[in-house]
Design an enzyme around this catalytic site. Structure first.
Site, short mmCIF file in Angstrom:
data_model
loop_
_atom_site.label_atom_id
_atom_site.label_comp_id
_atom_site.label_asym_id
_atom_site.label_seq_id
_atom_site.Cartn_x
_atom_site.Cartn_y
_atom_site.Cartn_z
N HIS A 119 0.84 -1.20 0.00
CA HIS A 119 0.00 0.00 0.00
C HIS A 119 0.87 1.25 0.00
CE1 HIS A 119 -2.89 2.96 1.84
NE2 HIS A 119 -3.65 2.40 0.94
N ASP A 177 -7.42 13.50 -7.09
CA ASP A 177 -7.06 12.20 -6.53
C ASP A 177 -8.35 11.52 -6.14
OD1 ASP A 177 -6.09 9.99 -5.23
OD2 ASP A 177 -5.05 11.08 -3.65
N MET A 178 -8.68 10.44 -6.82
CA MET A 178 -9.99 9.82 -6.58
C MET A 178 -9.93 8.31 -6.72
SD MET A 178 -11.98 10.77 -10.10
CE MET A 178 -12.04 9.48 -11.35
N ALA A 179 -10.76 7.65 -5.93
CA ALA A 179 -10.98 6.23 -6.11
C ALA A 179 -11.95 6.05 -7.28
CB ALA A 179 -11.56 5.61 -4.85
N LYS A 227 -19.22 3.89 -16.08
CA LYS A 227 -18.06 4.75 -16.36
C LYS A 227 -16.95 4.51 -15.35
CE LYS A 227 -20.91 8.30 -18.55
NZ LYS A 227 -21.37 9.70 -18.53
#
Length: 336
Positions: A119, A177-179, A227
């Site tokens: 991680h 910054d995204m999941a 998407k």
């Protein structure tokens, strides 16, 4: 929920101390702590010092190499890979992005994969590194399965985050910054720690039904339906397959099998705008774009229009002055 506010420098020292006590070498411990505190400063607490206890448990169980010898292997003028020797992804990612940045400064672009990693924390840290040197940064990483594919009942994909950092002239960098899930799983853990219900659409139970109790979450949902699902697969291809690592359900668990090395893959890219256009003009246009977006009249229920990264960067400025706020249970762990 009970919380504690403390200076970020103090939090970093406590994290370093915990990691060193678990056998991690000092320079690696300091980089991990720096990236965890980076997340807390931005109020992305799901990726902050909350994670320390898990990292310590994995170190003690043998799932992370405390004395990793990280090696960069150049494969071409703008390509290469970093073998992390099963160490901390934070340190491995730092090495990889720095190598990508060197290539971008010399040849216009640099693309690095990382293998044998773990991680790596908030991707915003790595793309911000690039943006602060007038480079565009891109980072991706796969994670173990927790997200159902669109139309599916069982998890196949990870939260598979992706991040971009773009420099500007007078503005702070554009940071996205995204999941690729509606939320990162760390957010579920944070809500569970804070004993709060989660919003509808974040998580589902074993039957694929939406739940509000974070303790009942079995899987997450992709953002934007098909998407987000499609973008999640792209992240798995770039950070998994391109790195020669696993994909989807074959990625080793984060919160199980603590004694096993995870062998994660990451993807880092740096792009030098100066090799494509006039750098000064590019930076000025980024300023103009960001300023004009913020001037768009807000819709009912909104106070203003933000550029990605605005809220987190405002949080960082405030928290640098006033301290980061963490759960009391996390504080107790760090100080016991």
């Amino acid at each position: 929920m009970s919380t504690v506010t403390m200076k970020h420098e103090e939090a970093k020292k406590l994290v370093v101390q915990k990691l060193e006590e678990a056998g991690l070498q000092q320079d690696h411990a300091e980089k991990v702590a720096e990236i965890l505190v980076h997340a807390d400063l931005r109020n992305v607490n799901s990726h902050g010092v909350l994670r320390t206890e898990h990292y310590v448990n994995r170190l003690k169980a043998g799932g992370i190499n405390p004395n990793a010898t990280i090696q960069f292997n150049k494969t071409g003028p703008v390509t290469g890979f970093v073998d992390g020797d099963d160490g901390f992804g934070h340190v491995i990612g730092d090495v990889a992005m720095k190598e990508a940045m060197k290539m971008a400064k010399e040849n216009g672009v640099g693309m690095i994969t990382a293998i044998n990693s773990s991680h790596c924390g908030a991707l915003s840290y790595f793309v911000q590194m690039a943006a602060e040197q007038n480079l565009i940064g891109i980072a991706m990483t796969h994670t173990d399965k927790i997200v159902v594919p669109f139309g599916g009942k069982e998890a196949f994909l990870g939260t598979n985050p992706i991040a971009y950092g773009v420099p500007a002239k007078t503005n702070k960098p554009f940071i996205l910054d995204m999941a690729t899930s509606n939320v990162a799983f760390g957010k579920i853990l944070q809500y569970q720690e804070e004993q709060k219900d989660i919003p509808s659409g974040w998580g589902v139970d074993g039957n694929g039904e939406t739940v509000s109790d974070p303790a009942k979450v079995v899987s997450l949902l992709p953002f934007g339906g098909p998407k987000g699902y499609g973008l999640s697969l792209i992240v798995d291809i770039f950070s998994g397959l391109l790195a020669g690592a696993a994909f989807g359900p074959h990625v080793a668990k984060m919160y199980g099998d603590l004694d096993k090395k995870r062998k994660l893959g990451h993807y880092f890219c740096a792009i030098n705008p100066a090799h494509f256009t006039d750098l000064n003009v590019f930076l000025e246009k980024m300023d103009r774009m960001m300023d004009e977006i913020r001037q768009v009249p807000p819709a009912p229920g909104f106070s203003k229009v933000f550029v990605p990264g605005d809220i987190e960067q405002a949080n960082e400025e405030e928290n640098m002055q006033n301290g980061i706020t963490i759960a009391s249970t996390v504080y107790q762990y760090l100080t016991k």
